[in-house]
Design a protein around this motif. Structure first.
Motif, PDB file in Angstrom:
ATOM      1  N   GLY D  97       0.841  -1.207   0.000  1.00  0.00           N
ATOM      2  CA  GLY D  97       0.000   0.000   0.000  1.00  0.00           C
ATOM      3  C   GLY D  97       0.871   1.250   0.000  1.00  0.00           C
ATOM      4  N   TRP D  98       1.935   1.171   0.768  1.00  0.00           N
ATOM      5  CA  TRP D  98       2.876   2.312   0.848  1.00  0.00           C
ATOM      6  C   TRP D  98       3.419   2.677  -0.528  1.00  0.00           C
ATOM      7  CZ3 TRP D  98       8.217   1.536  -0.206  1.00  0.00           C
ATOM      8  CH2 TRP D  98       9.012   2.683  -0.049  1.00  0.00           C
ATOM      9  N   ASN D 233      -3.852  13.939  13.219  1.00  0.00           N
ATOM     10  CA  ASN D 233      -3.134  12.929  13.977  1.00  0.00           C
ATOM     11  C   ASN D 233      -2.683  11.773  13.081  1.00  0.00           C
ATOM     12  OD1 ASN D 233      -2.143  12.001  16.326  1.00  0.00           O
ATOM     13  ND2 ASN D 233      -4.116  11.386  17.219  1.00  0.00           N
ATOM     14  N   PRO D 234      -1.972  12.051  11.981  1.00  0.00           N
ATOM     15  CA  PRO D 234      -1.575  10.951  11.097  1.00  0.00           C
ATOM     16  C   PRO D 234      -0.426  10.160  11.697  1.00  0.00           C
ATOM     17  CG  PRO D 234      -0.603  12.988  10.317  1.00  0.00           C
ATOM     18  CD  PRO D 234      -1.434  13.348  11.521  1.00  0.00           C
ATOM     19  N   VAL D 235      -0.313   8.933  11.282  1.00  0.00           N
ATOM     20  CA  VAL D 235       0.849   8.120  11.647  1.00  0.00           C
ATOM     21  C   VAL D 235       1.566   7.795  10.343  1.00  0.00           C
ATOM     22  CG1 VAL D 235       1.563   5.864  12.517  1.00  0.00           C
ATOM     23  CG2 VAL D 235      -0.148   7.184  13.751  1.00  0.00           C
ATOM     24  N   TRP D 236       2.860   8.039  10.307  1.00  0.00           N
ATOM     25  CA  TRP D 236       3.601   7.939   9.046  1.00  0.00           C
ATOM     26  C   TRP D 236       4.302   6.607   8.893  1.00  0.00           C
ATOM     27  CZ3 TRP D 236       2.399  11.864   5.956  1.00  0.00           C
ATOM     28  CH2 TRP D 236       1.949  13.043   6.560  1.00  0.00           C
ATOM     29  N   ILE D 237       4.287   6.108   7.667  1.00  0.00           N
ATOM     30  CA  ILE D 237       5.084   4.920   7.362  1.00  0.00           C
ATOM     31  C   ILE D 237       6.465   5.421   6.968  1.00  0.00           C
ATOM     32  CG2 ILE D 237       5.368   2.920   5.843  1.00  0.00           C
ATOM     33  CD1 ILE D 237       2.343   2.841   5.516  1.00  0.00           C
ATOM     34  N   ASP D 238       7.422   5.247   7.858  1.00  0.00           N
ATOM     35  CA  ASP D 238       8.755   5.782   7.590  1.00  0.00           C
ATOM     36  C   ASP D 238       9.772   4.720   7.203  1.00  0.00           C
ATOM     37  OD1 ASP D 238       8.063   8.366   7.813  1.00  0.00           O
ATOM     38  OD2 ASP D 238       9.095   8.768   9.707  1.00  0.00           O
ATOM     39  N   GLY D 239       9.447   3.475   7.458  1.00  0.00           N
ATOM     40  CA  GLY D 239      10.399   2.426   7.091  1.00  0.00           C
ATOM     41  C   GLY D 239       9.684   1.209   6.550  1.00  0.00           C
ATOM     42  N   ALA D 240      10.196   0.684   5.436  1.00  0.00           N
ATOM     43  CA  ALA D 240       9.639  -0.520   4.835  1.00  0.00           C
ATOM     44  C   ALA D 240      10.806  -1.476   4.585  1.00  0.00           C
ATOM     45  CB  ALA D 240       8.948  -0.195   3.520  1.00  0.00           C
ATOM     46  N   ALA D 263      15.707  -7.605   6.655  1.00  0.00           N
ATOM     47  CA  ALA D 263      14.497  -6.790   6.446  1.00  0.00           C
ATOM     48  C   ALA D 263      14.505  -5.595   7.381  1.00  0.00           C
ATOM     49  CB  ALA D 263      13.249  -7.645   6.672  1.00  0.00           C
ATOM     50  N   ALA D 264      14.903  -5.827   8.626  1.00  0.00           N
ATOM     51  CA  ALA D 264      14.918  -4.743   9.616  1.00  0.00           C
ATOM     52  C   ALA D 264      15.921  -3.661   9.205  1.00  0.00           C
ATOM     53  CB  ALA D 264      15.269  -5.301  10.988  1.00  0.00           C
ATOM     54  N   ARG D 265      17.095  -4.100   8.762  1.00  0.00           N
ATOM     55  CA  ARG D 265      18.103  -3.113   8.351  1.00  0.00           C
ATOM     56  C   ARG D 265      17.602  -2.256   7.189  1.00  0.00           C
ATOM     57  NH1 ARG D 265      22.936  -3.456  10.814  1.00  0.00           N
ATOM     58  NH2 ARG D 265      23.416  -5.398  11.918  1.00  0.00           N
ATOM     59  N   MET D 266      16.868  -2.906   6.284  1.00  0.00           N
ATOM     60  CA  MET D 266      16.296  -2.157   5.151  1.00  0.00           C
ATOM     61  C   MET D 266      15.328  -1.086   5.666  1.00  0.00           C
ATOM     62  SD  MET D 266      14.112  -3.844   2.016  1.00  0.00           S
ATOM     63  CE  MET D 266      13.222  -2.855   0.803  1.00  0.00           C
ATOM     64  N   ALA D 267      14.470  -1.486   6.596  1.00  0.00           N
ATOM     65  CA  ALA D 267      13.473  -0.541   7.125  1.00  0.00           C
ATOM     66  C   ALA D 267      14.136   0.550   7.967  1.00  0.00           C
ATOM     67  CB  ALA D 267      12.440  -1.297   7.957  1.00  0.00           C
ATOM     68  N   SER D 382       9.122  -9.403   7.138  1.00  0.00           N
ATOM     69  CA  SER D 382       8.607  -8.122   6.648  1.00  0.00           C
ATOM     70  C   SER D 382       8.501  -7.181   7.852  1.00  0.00           C
ATOM     71  CB  SER D 382       7.252  -8.294   5.952  1.00  0.00           C
ATOM     72  OG  SER D 382       6.418  -9.157   6.677  1.00  0.00           O
ATOM     73  N   VAL D 383       8.923  -5.953   7.652  1.00  0.00           N
ATOM     74  CA  VAL D 383       9.045  -5.008   8.763  1.00  0.00           C
ATOM     75  C   VAL D 383       8.487  -3.653   8.346  1.00  0.00           C
ATOM     76  CG1 VAL D 383      10.673  -3.781  10.264  1.00  0.00           C
ATOM     77  CG2 VAL D 383      11.129  -6.159   9.630  1.00  0.00           C
ATOM     78  N   ILE D 384       7.724  -3.041   9.246  1.00  0.00           N
ATOM     79  CA  ILE D 384       7.250  -1.678   8.984  1.00  0.00           C
ATOM     80  C   ILE D 384       7.584  -0.811  10.185  1.00  0.00           C
ATOM     81  CG2 ILE D 384       4.890  -2.030   9.897  1.00  0.00           C
ATOM     82  CD1 ILE D 384       3.883  -0.365   7.475  1.00  0.00           C
ATOM     83  N   VAL D 385       8.063   0.383   9.910  1.00  0.00           N
ATOM     84  CA  VAL D 385       8.358   1.331  10.988  1.00  0.00           C
ATOM     85  C   VAL D 385       7.384   2.500  10.861  1.00  0.00           C
ATOM     86  CG1 VAL D 385      10.053   2.931  11.964  1.00  0.00           C
ATOM     87  CG2 VAL D 385      10.791   0.704  11.068  1.00  0.00           C
TER      88      VAL D 385
END
Lengths: 384, 157, 173, 388
Positions: D97-98, D233-240, D263-267, D382-385
Motif C-alpha cells: 500500500g505504501w 493525527n496521522p501516523v507515518w510509514i517511515d520504514g519498509a 528486512a529490519a536493516r532495510m526498514a 517483513s518489517v514496517i516502521v
C-alpha cells in the motif's frame, strides 16, 4: 519522478510441455538469459524481485518459498504478486517511482503441464456458495460472455474465427510460440462446439514457459543499455468478482485499466498513437472485446477490422503479431509477460521476421481469465 | 545455463501428488438468510442499497459500489429473464456430455444482478437471450439451503 | 479506536453448530492433481536414492557441496559444475519428538524428526528426516546417525527410500 | 528522504478473531474495511486503489482468492493487487500500500487483510502440509508444528535457554490480550500452565502456540496532502523492509533469523534509525509461537542474540517496561488469522502511537513503533516502521 525502463528480457518456452526441467530450473534458465541481456549480477545489482504466481497452479501453498534461489534473490528483497505478470510490472513500476529503488526483476512463468486438472482448479475459483455447486466445466462462463457479446455487438462467429486464423499464422514466425499453425477459417468454424457459441479452436491451449525481465530507473537504465524500452504508463482494474453483477458484454476492467494507463502515458487517441497491440486472446472473441475496451476501435467494430485485415501483422494496426495466446499458448500468470515480451522485442527491433516496421509505441494487455474480471494494460515506447 | 541437461527421455521423471482437502463454507450473514428464504418459503430475495437505490440479487451484506450496509430486503419473484446463456457440450474433464447443459444468467425485474443457473425442460435451440424463465424448486423436504434447492429455470408459459 | 468503537463485528460459531447442521454450509473437495517435473537436479537425486546413494551438486566458485542438489549455486548465481556423493551418515543439527501426525491427529508413539547435517557435504547442509531405533530420551544434539535404507527391491527413487536415520553405535574415525 | 513522498495511515479496522466465524471472507473483509474507512472519516469513493493481503488459498478453499475477495475489500472497479509472502503477508500488505501512494500513482490506498482458516475442515492443519516441498518433504508426512519445534529446539540449544524462559512470552501475551476487544485467547495463565500443557512436538506445547482463526483487518493509507485534510493525527510509514532467505531451510542454522535482520536493516535505513532499542518505543514482532517473539526481537536488533529471554524475565517487554513488546496480546492472545493477524499488529502500533489503544495503551507518549511478520519456510521477514 524517474522514468522506468525495461533493460533486459529472458524467455524459455513456450512449449506445450517442458518435461525435462523442473519449474525452478525453468525459472533459472530464463533468469540467466535476462540478466545476461541486461548485463547485471542479481546478487548485487538488483534491489527488488517480483514473482507472479497462484498456489493452486503450482501445486503447493506459499509459492515464494520456492523462488529466491533460482532468481539469485537469496537474502534479498522479493515478494509475490498473486496475479498476472503485467500486474507484477505495475508493482515494479511503482517501486521504482517511489525513488527508493533503482532496479527490479519481474518473473512470471507457467508450468501448466505439472497440473493435471487445470479446469478443476479453475472451477475451484468460482464462488463456493453461489456458483460452484452447479458443477460443470468452468469455461461455460466464457460461452455465456461470448454469446452476450455477439448479441450486443452483432459481431459474427466468422469474425471471431478469423482471430484464430490470424494469430496461429502469426505464431508460425515466433520461435517462442507453441501453437503456430496454418489453418483456414472453415477449420475453425467446423471445430467442435464446446460452449455455444465458443468452439474448440477458439480456446487457447496451456503451455509451459517463463519470462524474466529487468527494470531500471532512468539513471541506471541509460548506463545499462542503449535500447531501453520505457514504461510510459500502467493501468489495472478489477471490475467485480461477482458473476451476477459484472458486465457480460463489455470488458469494463480493461477499459478502466486502459484509461489509467493512457492518462499516465498521455495517450489521447489510442488508435492513432499506438503502433502495435498485444491483447489478451485467451478466447478468440476476447481479442475483439478487448480491442474495443482498449479504445483501439469503437464498440462492435473490432470484428469488422479483423475481417478487413487491419489487425494483421502488416495491417494498419497490428494486433498480436506474436501469435497471442492462441498461437504462443496460454501461459497462466505469464500470459501478460508473453505480451510484454513481444512488445519489448518489437520496440527494440528484435522481432525477427515478425518485426513490424516503424514502431514507437506498443500496448501490452492482460486479463486474468475465468472467472475473473481483472485487466491490466501497459503502454511502452522506445522513445523517452 | 545449467551445464547438465536431460537428453535421455528415459531420465525424465515426474512426481505425483495433489492439493486436496475437505472444505466447508458458511453461507455468510447475507447468504444464510437468502438461502433460508429459498429453502423455507421458495422465495428469491434481493437486498436494497439505500444510497445507490439498487436491489442486489443475490442479496449481500454490503453494496459493492458504495459500501453501505444493506438491510432492507425485497422479494423479486421467481420469474426472470435470460440475460445470456451457453450450451456446454463437455464436462470438466473435457469429455462429451451425453446431454448438453444450458447455463444462463437470469436477471429479475428491477434488480441488479441475478442468478447463474441451469435451464431445463426445454432444448438448447429454443433458448434465447431475453426469454422469460421461471424457477423450478426442489420439493421442500429435499431443500438444504443451497443454490441447488432451485432445480433449474424453465421457460415461462 | 478502542475507546470509540463499541461493537467489533463477527459472529462466532461453535464446531458443533456445523457438525450438528444448525448452520447451513456448502461442502467441496477440489480435484487438484499434479505431476511435477522433478527436473535435472532432483531427478538425479531420486535416481541415486534408488541406488542407496546420496548425491550433491558442487560449485567450483565457492567450493560448496550442496545437498539436496541443485543446478545453480544460489549464493554465486552460477551453474553448479559437478556432482559428488556424500555419505549416508551425519550429525543431528536439531530434533523434535512429535505427538502429531500430518493431519494433527494425536499419536501414542511419537514420530522422531530431525535435521541431519550430512557427512561429506558442506558444513550445515542438512536434510529433514526421521529417526528410528533410538529411545526418545537419548537423542542428543550432535549425535552421529546413519541412514537405514529400505531393501533394494522396495526402493523407488524417493526420500522415503531411507526408512530413517539411526544412531551410529561406535564412533568410527 | 529528500524528494520522496511520505505516506500516512489515517484509519484502522478490525473484526473479531475467532476459531470460526459465520461471515464469509468477503463479509469479513468488508467489516474491517468499513471500520477503517469510518475511523478515517472517509468513504469508499475516496479510495483510489486497494491492496489485499491474504495467505494460502488452501485455507479459504478458493483458488485465486484475492480475486474472490475483491468486492469485500472495496475493490469494485478499482486498481487492485493481492500480495502474498506466506505468514509475512500481514505486515507486507501495508508496504505494498505504501508504494502505491509513495510512487505518486495514487493519493489513497485501502489495505485489507483477511483469513478464513475454518473453511479447511475439520482442521486447517491439512492445508499446512501443502507448504512443503512436494518431492523431498511432503512424503515424510510433515506436520507444520515440526518445523517450529526444530527451530525452537535449535534456538534453545544454541543459547542454553529453558522452556520456562520462553513460556513467559505466552503468559505475557495472553495476559495482554485480556484487554483486547477482538481477542480469541486472552487469559490469565502461569508459566506452570504452559509447561504442563499438552506436548505437541517437543519442545512445542499446546500453550506455546497461537490458535487458528478467522478474521480481517484493514488500514487506510493516504498521501501527505490528503492526510493534512482528513486528520490532525496521522501516523507515518517511515520504514519498509522485507527479505527472503533460501528455499533450503535445512541448509541453514535456524537459531537466528538472518532474513529478519536483513528486512529490519532495510526498514531502519529508510527510517534513519541507527539505534533500534533506543529509538523504537513499542514493537509488535510476530509471535505465532512464544519463542518466535524472542527470536524476532533478536533479528530486529532490539537486543543481542540470545538476550531476549532475559529481557522478558526482567519485565522489560511488559506494557509498562522499557521496551513494550506485543502490547496487543499478539497472535498468542488475539488470535492468528494469518494475514489479518500480521496487519492487526500494524493496527496496534497505529493505535498506540495515536494514544487510542484504550486499556492497552502503553505509557510514555510513544513516537516510533515497529511491526514485523515472519513467513514461508523459516525464510521471510517483513518489517514496517511507523512514526507519529
Amino acid at each position: 519522478m524517474s522514468e522506468v525502463a525495461i533493460v533486459g528480457v529472458g524467455c524459455v518456452g513456450f512449449q506445450p510441455i517442458l518435461p525435462e526441467l523442473s519449474y525452478k530450473e525453468l525459472m533459472y534458465e530464463a533468469a540467466v538469459k535476462a540478466y545476461d541481456d541486461a548485463g547485471v549480477d542479481p546478487r548485487k545489482d538488483i534491489d527488488v524481485f517480483v514473482t507472479c504466481a497462484e498456489d493452486y497452479l503450482e501445486g503447493f501453498s506459499i509459492f515464494d518459498e520456492f523462488v529466491p534461489d533460482q532468481l539469485g534473490a537469496v537474502l534479498r528483497h522479493l515478494f509475490t504478486v498473486s496475479g498476472d505478470g503485467l500486474l507484477g510490472l505495475a508493482n515494479a513500476y511503482m517501486l521504482i517511482k517511489t525513488g527508493h529503488f533503482d532496479t527490479v526483476v519481474l518473473e512470471a512463468h507457467s508450468k501448466a503441464s505439472d497440473l493435471l486438472t487445470l479446469m478443476d482448479v479453475i472451477a475451484f475459483a468460482l464462488d463456493p456458495v453461489l456458483n460452484r455447486p452447479l458443477g460443470g466445466h468452468p469455461y461455460y462462463v466464457a460461452g455465456m460472455e461470448m454469446n452476450r457479446y455477439l448479441h450486443d455487438t452483432c459481431t459474427t462467429v466468422e469474425q471471431c474465427a478469423q482471430v484464430v486464423v490470424k494469430n496461429k499464422k502469426n505464431a508460425c514466425g515466433n520461435p517462442y510460440a507453441a501453437y503456430g499453425a496454418n489453418i483456414t477459417l472453415d477449420q475453425v468454424l467446423c471445430s467442435d462446439m464446446c460452449f455455444y457459441p465458443l468452439k474448440k479452436l477458439e480456446i487457447s491451449t496451456p503451455a509451459d514457459g517463463c519470462v524474466v525481465m529487468v527494470l531500471a530507473s532512468e539513471k541506471v537504465a541509460e548506463k545499462l543499455t542503449d535500447k531501453p524500452v520505457w514504461v510510459k504508463g500502467v493501468g489495472w482494474c478489477t471490475e467485480t468478482p461477482n458473476l451476477e453483477t459484472r458486465d457480460w458484454s463489455k470488458a469494463v476492467d480493461t477499459r478502466l485499466a486502459a484509461e489509467m494507463a493512457y492518462k499516465t502515458a498521455k495517450i489521447h487517441n489510442p488508435r492513432k498513437e499506438i503502433d502495435l497491440a498485444e491483447v489478451n486472446d485467451l478466447f478468440a472473441y476476447k481479442e475483439l472485446q478487448h480491442m474495443e475496451a482498449l479504445k483501439l476501435c469503437a464498440y462492435g467494430e473490432a470484428g469488422k477490422l479483423t475481417e478487413e485485415g487491419v489487425t494483421a501483422r502488416n495491417g494498419e494496426l497490428p494486433v498480436n503479431p506474436s501469435g497471442g495466446l492462441l498461437g504462443m499458448g496460454y501461459g497462466l500468470e505469464a500470459s501478460g509477460t508473453e505480451k510484454l515480451l513481444e512488445v519489448v522485442l518489437q520496440l527494440r527491433g528484435e522481432a525477427g521476421r515478425r518485426q513490424v516496421s516503424n514502431v514507437e509505441v506498443g500496448l501490452a494487455h492482460a486479463w486474468r481469465g475465468i472467472p475473473t474480471t481483472t485487466g491490466i494494460a501497459a503502454v511502452l515506447s522506445n522513445v523517452k | 545455463m545449467s551445464l547438465d541437461k536431460i537428453t535421455n527421455p528415459m531420465h525424465v521423471r515426474h512426481w505425483l501428488g495433489d492439493m486436496e482437502a475437505d472444505y466447508i463454507y458458511t453461507l455468510g450473514v447475507a447468504g444464510e438468510r437468502f438461502f433460508k428464504e429459498i429453502k423455507e418459503n421458495g422465495k428469491i430475495m434481493g437486498a436494497k442499497c439505500p444510497r445507490c437505490n439498487i436491489i442486489y440479487v443475490p442479496p449481500r451484506m454490503y453494496c459493492e459500489k458504495c459500501f453501505a450496509k444493506l438491510e432492507g430486503w425485497v422479494d423479486v419473484g421467481t420469474r426472470g429473464v435470460v440475460h445470456t446463456f451457453t450450451v456446454a457440450k463437455i464436462d470438466v474433464d473435457g469429455k462429451k456430455l451425453q446431454k448438453p447443459e444450458i447455463y444462463a444468467l437470469i436477471k429479475f425485474e428491477g434488480a441488479c444482478g441475478g442468478l447463474i443457473h441451469k435451464i431445463g425442460e426445454t432444448t438448447p435451440e429454443k433458448v434465447k437471450i431475453g426469454m422469460k424463465v421461471d424457477a423450478v424448486f426442489k420439493p421442500s423436504f429435499e431443500r438444504k439451503a443451497s443454490i441447488n434447492d432451485i432445480k433449474h429455470f424453465k421457460p415461462a408459459e | 479506536m478502542s475507546e470509540k468503537i463499541k461493537n467489533y463485528r463477527g459472529e462466532a460459531l461453535k464446531s458443533a453448530d456445523i457438525k450438528e447442521g444448525r448452520v447451513p454450509t456448502e461442502k467441496c473437495r477440489p480435484k487438484a492433481k499434479f505431476a511435477w517435473s522433478a527436473g535435472i537436479a532432483i531427478g538425479r537425486f531420486l535416481e541415486e536414492l534408488k541406488k542407496a546413494k546420496i548425491i550433491a551438486s558442487t560449485c567450483s566458485k565457492c567450493g560448496r557441496i550442496m545437498v539436496p542438489p541443485r543446478i545453480y549455486c544460489e549464493n554465486c548465481f552460477k551453474p553448479t559444475d559437478g556432482w559428488k556423493y556424500v555419505k549416508d551418515t551425519g550429525t543431528i543439527n536439531t530434533y523434535s519428538v512429535s505427538y502429531l501426525a500430518a493431519d494433527a491427529t494425536r499419536l501414542k508413539e511419537p514420530i522422531l524428526v530431525a535435521i541431519i547435517d550430512l557427512d561429506g557435504a558442506s558444513e550445515g547442509m542438512g536434510i529433514i528426516h526421521k529417526l528410528g531405533e533410538v529411545d526418545k530420551e537419548k537423542i542428543e544434539f550432535g549425535m552421529k546417525v546413519r541412514a537405514v535404507w529400505k531393501p533394494k527391491e522396495e526402493r523407488v527413487g524417493s526420500i522415503t527410500d531411507i526408512k530413517y536415520f539411526k544412531p551410529v553405535k561406535e564412533e568410527t574415525p | 528522504m529528500f524528494g520522496k513522498k511520505r505516506v500516512a495511515i489515517v484509519g484502522a479496522g478490525l473484526t473479531l478473531f475467532r476459531r470460526r466465524l459465520k461471515e464469509t471472507g468477503k463479509e469479513l473483509s468488508y467489516e474491517a474495511s468499513k471500520m477503517a474507512l469510518d475511523a478515517a472519516g472517509m468513504e469508499l469513493g475516496d479510495m483510489q486503489s486497494v491492496v489485499m493481503g491474504t495467505a494460502p488459498d488452501a485455507f479459504d478453499g478458493v483458488h485465486m482468492k484475492g480475486e474472490y475477495l475483491a468486492d469485500g475489500a472495496g475493490a469494485y472497479r478499482k486498481p487492485y493487487t493481492r500480495v502474498f509472502v506466506g505468514g509475512g503477508t500481514g505486515v507486507f500488505t501495508p508496504l505494498a500500500g505504501w508504494w502505491h501512494v509513495a510512487s505518486g500513482q495514487f493519493d489513497s490506498c485501502l489495505v485489507v487483510a483477511e483469513e478464513k482458516m475454518s473453511s479447511c475442515y475439520p482442521h486447517p492443519q491439512f492445508a499446512f502440509t501443502t507448504i512443503f516441498d512436494p518431492i523431498l518433504e511432503r512424503p515424510l508426512g510433515m506436520n507444520l508444528i515440526w518445523i517450529f519445534a526444530l527451530e525452537m529446539h535449535r534456538y534453545m540449544h544454541k543459547h542454553g535457554i529453558k522452556k520456562e524462559d520462553i513460556a513467559r512470552v505466552s503468559v505475557k501475551n495472553k495476559g495482554n490480550a485480556l484487554d483486547h476487544p477482538c481477542a480469541q485467547l486472552g487469559a490469565k495463565i502461569t508459566v506452570e500452565d504452559v509447561l504442563n500443557s499438552e506436548i505437541m512436538a517437543w519442545p512445542v506445547q499446546r500453550l506455546d502456540v497461537s490458535p487458528t482463526s478467522d478474521g480481517a483487518s484493514a488500514l487506510v493509507l493516504v498521501s501527505e496532502d490528503v492526510a493534512k485534510e482528513v486528520t490532525d493525527n496521522p501516523v507515518w510509514i517511515d520504514g519498509a523492509g522485507w527479505c527472503i532467505d533460501s528455499t533450503h531451510w535445512t541448509n541453514r542454522d535456524l537459531y537466528y533469523p538472518d532474513y529478519v535482520e536483513c528486512a529490519a536493516r532495510m526498514a531502519y535505513k529508510m527510517a534513519g534509525i541507527k539505534n533500534p532499542p533506543k529509538e523504537i518505543d513499542v514493537a509488535e514482532p510476530y509471535d505465532p509461537f512464544d519463542y518466535k517473539e524472542l527470536h524476532h526481537m533478536e533479528g530486529l536488533l532490539l537486543c543481542k542474540k540470545g538476550e531476549a529471554a532475559k529481557l522478558t524475565a526482567e519485565g522489560v517487554t511488559q506494557r509498562d517496561g522499557d521496551l513494550p513488546i506485543n502490547p496487543s496480546g499478539g497472535l498468542l492472545g488475539v488470535g492468528n488469522p494469518i494475514a489479518a493477524a500480521g496487519l492487526m499488529k500494524v493496527c496496534e502500533i497505529f493505535w498506540q502511537l495515536r494514544g487510542e489503544a484504550g486499556k492497552r495503551q502503553i505509557p510514555g507518549d510513544p513516537r516510533t513503533g515497529l511491526a514485523q511478520a515472519w513467513g514461508d519456510l523459516m525464510q521471510y521477514g517483513s518489517v514496517i516502521v511507523l512514526r507519529r
